[in-house]
Design a protein around this motif. Structure first.
Motif, PDB file in Angstrom:
ATOM      1  N   UNK A 189       0.837  -1.208   0.000  1.00 54.20           N
ATOM      2  CA  UNK A 189       0.000   0.000   0.000  1.00 54.20           C
ATOM      3  C   UNK A 189       0.870   1.256   0.000  1.00 54.20           C
ATOM      4  N   UNK A 190       2.074   1.147   0.557  1.00 58.65           N
ATOM      5  CA  UNK A 190       2.975   2.313   0.584  1.00 58.65           C
ATOM      6  C   UNK A 190       3.781   2.462  -0.712  1.00 58.65           C
ATOM      7  N   UNK A 191       4.266   1.338  -1.245  1.00 61.34           N
ATOM      8  CA  UNK A 191       5.227   1.408  -2.348  1.00 61.34           C
ATOM      9  C   UNK A 191       4.694   0.880  -3.677  1.00 61.34           C
ATOM     10  N   UNK A 192       3.568   0.155  -3.619  1.00 63.47           N
ATOM     11  CA  UNK A 192       3.097  -0.493  -4.841  1.00 63.47           C
ATOM     12  C   UNK A 192       3.904  -1.753  -5.126  1.00 63.47           C
ATOM     13  N   UNK A 193       3.556  -2.422  -6.219  1.00 65.71           N
ATOM     14  CA  UNK A 193       4.259  -3.660  -6.579  1.00 65.71           C
ATOM     15  C   UNK A 193       4.721  -3.579  -8.019  1.00 65.71           C
ATOM     16  N   UNK A 194       5.888  -4.097  -8.261  1.00 62.25           N
ATOM     17  CA  UNK A 194       6.389  -4.223  -9.638  1.00 62.25           C
ATOM     18  C   UNK A 194       6.852  -5.658  -9.857  1.00 62.25           C
ATOM     19  N   UNK A 195       5.912  -6.555 -10.030  1.00 59.95           N
ATOM     20  CA  UNK A 195       6.306  -7.963 -10.188  1.00 59.95           C
ATOM     21  C   UNK A 195       7.152  -8.160 -11.436  1.00 59.95           C
ATOM     22  N   UNK A 196       8.100  -9.088 -11.320  1.00 62.70           N
ATOM     23  CA  UNK A 196       8.915  -9.441 -12.490  1.00 62.70           C
ATOM     24  C   UNK A 196      10.123  -8.538 -12.709  1.00 62.70           C
ATOM     25  N   UNK A 197      10.283  -7.496 -11.869  1.00 63.20           N
ATOM     26  CA  UNK A 197      11.438  -6.611 -12.066  1.00 63.20           C
ATOM     27  C   UNK A 197      12.715  -7.212 -11.481  1.00 63.20           C
ATOM     28  N   UNK A 198      12.542  -8.040 -10.448  1.00 55.50           N
ATOM     29  CA  UNK A 198      13.672  -8.804  -9.901  1.00 55.50           C
ATOM     30  C   UNK A 198      13.266 -10.270  -9.951  1.00 55.50           C
ATOM     31  N   UNK A 199      14.230 -11.125 -10.279  1.00 53.20           N
ATOM     32  CA  UNK A 199      13.921 -12.557 -10.263  1.00 53.20           C
ATOM     33  C   UNK A 199      13.673 -13.016  -8.834  1.00 53.20           C
ATOM     34  N   UNK A 200      12.813 -14.030  -8.682  1.00 48.16           N
ATOM     35  CA  UNK A 200      12.518 -14.559  -7.348  1.00 48.16           C
ATOM     36  C   UNK A 200      13.831 -14.961  -6.652  1.00 48.16           C
ATOM     37  N   UNK A 201      13.980 -14.484  -5.423  1.00 46.23           N
ATOM     38  CA  UNK A 201      15.161 -14.848  -4.649  1.00 46.23           C
ATOM     39  C   UNK A 201      16.374 -13.979  -4.945  1.00 46.23           C
ATOM     40  N   UNK A 202      16.235 -13.041  -5.852  1.00 42.27           N
ATOM     41  CA  UNK A 202      17.362 -12.205  -6.289  1.00 42.27           C
ATOM     42  C   UNK A 202      17.222 -10.829  -5.630  1.00 42.27           C
ATOM     43  N   UNK A 203      18.248 -10.349  -4.952  1.00 41.28           N
ATOM     44  CA  UNK A 203      18.130  -9.028  -4.332  1.00 41.28           C
ATOM     45  C   UNK A 203      19.005  -7.989  -5.058  1.00 41.28           C
ATOM     46  N   UNK A 204      19.845  -8.476  -5.954  1.00 38.97           N
ATOM     47  CA  UNK A 204      20.713  -7.559  -6.692  1.00 38.97           C
ATOM     48  C   UNK A 204      20.015  -7.154  -8.000  1.00 38.97           C
ATOM     49  N   UNK A 205      19.756  -5.859  -8.138  1.00 36.73           N
ATOM     50  CA  UNK A 205      19.162  -5.373  -9.379  1.00 36.73           C
ATOM     51  C   UNK A 205      20.178  -5.481 -10.504  1.00 36.73           C
ATOM     52  N   UNK A 206      19.721  -5.928 -11.671  1.00 36.29           N
ATOM     53  CA  UNK A 206      20.591  -6.013 -12.843  1.00 36.29           C
ATOM     54  C   UNK A 206      19.939  -5.280 -13.993  1.00 36.29           C
ATOM     55  N   UNK A 207      20.742  -4.575 -14.722  1.00 36.17           N
ATOM     56  CA  UNK A 207      20.213  -3.892 -15.901  1.00 36.17           C
ATOM     57  C   UNK A 207      19.770  -4.943 -16.905  1.00 36.17           C
ATOM     58  N   UNK A 208      18.564  -4.784 -17.433  1.00 35.86           N
ATOM     59  CA  UNK A 208      18.086  -5.725 -18.440  1.00 35.86           C
ATOM     60  C   UNK A 208      18.670  -5.291 -19.786  1.00 35.86           C
ATOM     61  N   UNK A 209      19.319  -6.201 -20.459  1.00 34.90           N
ATOM     62  CA  UNK A 209      19.904  -5.753 -21.712  1.00 34.90           C
ATOM     63  C   UNK A 209      20.201  -6.875 -22.661  1.00 34.90           C
TER      64      UNK A 209
END
Ligand SMILES: [Zn+2]
Length: 209
Positions: A189-209
């Motif tokens: 409710x505070x931040x919203x959801x962006x499913x699929x932006x990080x793989x399940x279990x992955x905490x390191x953001x990676x540039x999609x390319x």
């Protein structure tokens, strides 16, 4: 060379400026070689005897953070442990990317012991806090630690310009990791959801390319 020059070092930005000015000398000094133009600018604009000296100062600037133990170097600035000879160039690249990123971001993410402390205390709070608010704050602390680790990686590999900010990161991570339902509802409710932006279990953001 004056002592002042030795003390002040030679930053990543000094070097970039020197090289850019040498490039523009192609027009004004067409008879000089590129190496001669670099030395001209080093003398004229930076008070150095030659370009080799600029390179030496830059190297010294970087290596002042490195403690060596035999063949292994450990950099206290970019938190990199590397083989002094074989991985020297890799370290310089990483170190300078971090210098550049810090210049723009003005914020050094938590690393090492500080990061571990935040992670540990936040995990305890996330599990044990008596109220929902307390557990939400605990999860946010954990995500802050993961976020810092993620953006630090991006600063060192040069992808930090595309890295999400913290609120966006929270909207991504809550769909990529296990979060209890009540905490998840509050965070969504505070931040919203962006499913699929990080793989399940992955905490390191990676540039999609
Ligand atoms: Zn370094």
């Amino acid at each position: 060379m004056s002592e002042e020059t030795t003390m002040s070092g030679f930053s990543f930005f000094d070097m970039r400026e020197l090289k850019a000015r040498a490039e523009t000398c192609a027009e004004t000094h067409p008879t000089l070689t590129h190496a001669q133009r670099l030395s001209l600018v080093a003398r004229r604009d930076f008070g150095l005897p030659c370009f080799v000296e600029a390179r030496r100062l830059r190297e010294q600037d970087i290596m002042q953070h490195v403690e060596s133990d035999g063949d292994v170097g450990k950099c206290s600035f970019c938190h990199f442990t590397f083989r002094l000879r074989e991985e020297r160039a890799w370290h310089v690249t990483r170190h300078e990317r971090l210098e550049e990123a810090l210049h723009y971001l003005h914020h050094m993410p938590l690393v090492g012991e500080q990061l571990k402390r935040l992670m540990d205390s936040s995990w305890s709070q996330a599990q044990d806090a008596p109220t929902l608010e307390g557990r939400v704050a605990g999860y946010l602390g954990v995500f802050r630690a993961w976020y810092d680790r993620s953006i630090f990686g991006s600063m060192c590999d040069g992808t930090w310009r595309e890295h999400p900010d913290f609120p966006m990161y929270v909207s991504m991570i809550i769909t990529a990791t296990d979060v209890p339902h009540d905490v998840l509802d509050r965070l969504a409710s505070l931040y919203g959801r962006r499913p699929g932006s990080l793989r399940w279990g992955e905490s390191r953001w990676q540039e999609v390319g």
